[in-house]
Write an enzyme that holds these catalytic residues in place. Structure first.
Site, PDB file in Angstrom:
ATOM      1  N   HIS A 180      -0.859   0.255   5.332  1.00  0.00           N
ATOM      2  CA  HIS A 180      -1.384   1.374   6.135  1.00  0.00           C
ATOM      3  C   HIS A 180      -0.367   2.480   6.421  1.00  0.00           C
ATOM      4  O   HIS A 180       0.034   2.690   7.556  1.00  0.00           O
ATOM      5  CB  HIS A 180      -1.970   0.856   7.448  1.00  0.00           C
ATOM      6  CG  HIS A 180      -3.260   0.133   7.263  1.00  0.00           C
ATOM      7  ND1 HIS A 180      -4.144  -0.039   8.279  1.00  0.00           N
ATOM      8  CD2 HIS A 180      -3.826  -0.469   6.184  1.00  0.00           C
ATOM      9  CE1 HIS A 180      -5.190  -0.719   7.850  1.00  0.00           C
ATOM     10  NE2 HIS A 180      -5.014  -0.987   6.569  1.00  0.00           N
ATOM     11  N   GLN A 233       0.813  -1.209   0.000  1.00  0.00           N
ATOM     12  CA  GLN A 233       0.000   0.000   0.000  1.00  0.00           C
ATOM     13  C   GLN A 233       0.852   1.267   0.000  1.00  0.00           C
ATOM     14  O   GLN A 233       0.338   2.368   0.099  1.00  0.00           O
ATOM     15  CB  GLN A 233      -0.939   0.001   1.205  1.00  0.00           C
ATOM     16  CG  GLN A 233      -1.981  -1.085   1.122  1.00  0.00           C
ATOM     17  CD  GLN A 233      -2.874  -1.134   2.353  1.00  0.00           C
ATOM     18  OE1 GLN A 233      -2.633  -0.499   3.361  1.00  0.00           O
ATOM     19  NE2 GLN A 233      -3.924  -1.929   2.257  1.00  0.00           N
TER      20      GLN A 233
END
Length: 184
Positions: free
Chosen positions: A101, A37
């Site tokens: 995250h 991510q």
């Protein structure tokens, strides 16, 4: 009538015209770790962009010990082909060997300071740090355009708390909203 956009996985900036035409990638950015991510994340223009051409962006950066969410700034060249003087102004430590995250939203407040979101890194080992006042994970930070804590931050002067800390206990804040008209 144009947009400056981040290409998350490519780690590049581009300008998009109203007809959809893309510029060549804008060069001069620090290296971006685009695994998982991570990547080139949020971007914002300086409130005085028309005069100073400064841009601020968040990205995932590879460092010794892992990766973290970083914030950089630089000046868009007159020909819009490169970022001049790119400087990393903030790193949300500690580094962690994971690729989830990062958070990465970066926006200006009404006083010309930056709000920066950081993720808790989505691991059992890091999630509790979102509640720690001495960790950069899972937070909203308020910093100056030079990356320094803003005077008056809520936890400034509190023992064991980061002075740049504005709010804590967040999971992965990417959709931070802000109304620049009234500053809320």
């Amino acid at each position: 009538g144009r947009l400056i956009v981040t290409e998350k996985e490519a780690g590049t900036l581009r300008i998009v015209k109203q007809n959809g035409e893309l510029s060549k990638p804008i060069t001069g950015l620090p290296a971006v770790n685009s695994k998982g991510q991570g990547g080139l994340l949020g971007i914002t223009l300086d409130p005085n962009f028309e005069q100073n051409r400064m841009i601020y962006w968040a990205f995932s950066e590879e460092v010794s010990g892992g990766t973290h969410t970083s914030v950089a700034k630089g000046k868009l060249s007159a020909d819009e082909s490169k970022i001049e003087g790119a400087t990393i102004i903030y790193r949300a430590t500690p580094a962690y060997r994971g690729n989830l995250h990062y958070g990465g939203r970066v926006i200006f407040d009404k006083d010309g300071n930056l709000f920066v979101s950081t993720g808790e890194r989505s691991d059992l080992a890091t999630r509790p740090q979102a509640q720690s006042l001495n960790s950069g994970l899972g937070k909203i930070m308020r910093i100056t355009t030079d990356g320094k804590p803003v005077a008056g931050n809520p936890f400034m002067g509190q023992a064991g708390a980061r002075p740049e800390l504005y709010s804590y206990g967040h999971r992965n804040v990417q959709g931070l909203t802000f109304n620049p008209v009234n500053g809320e």
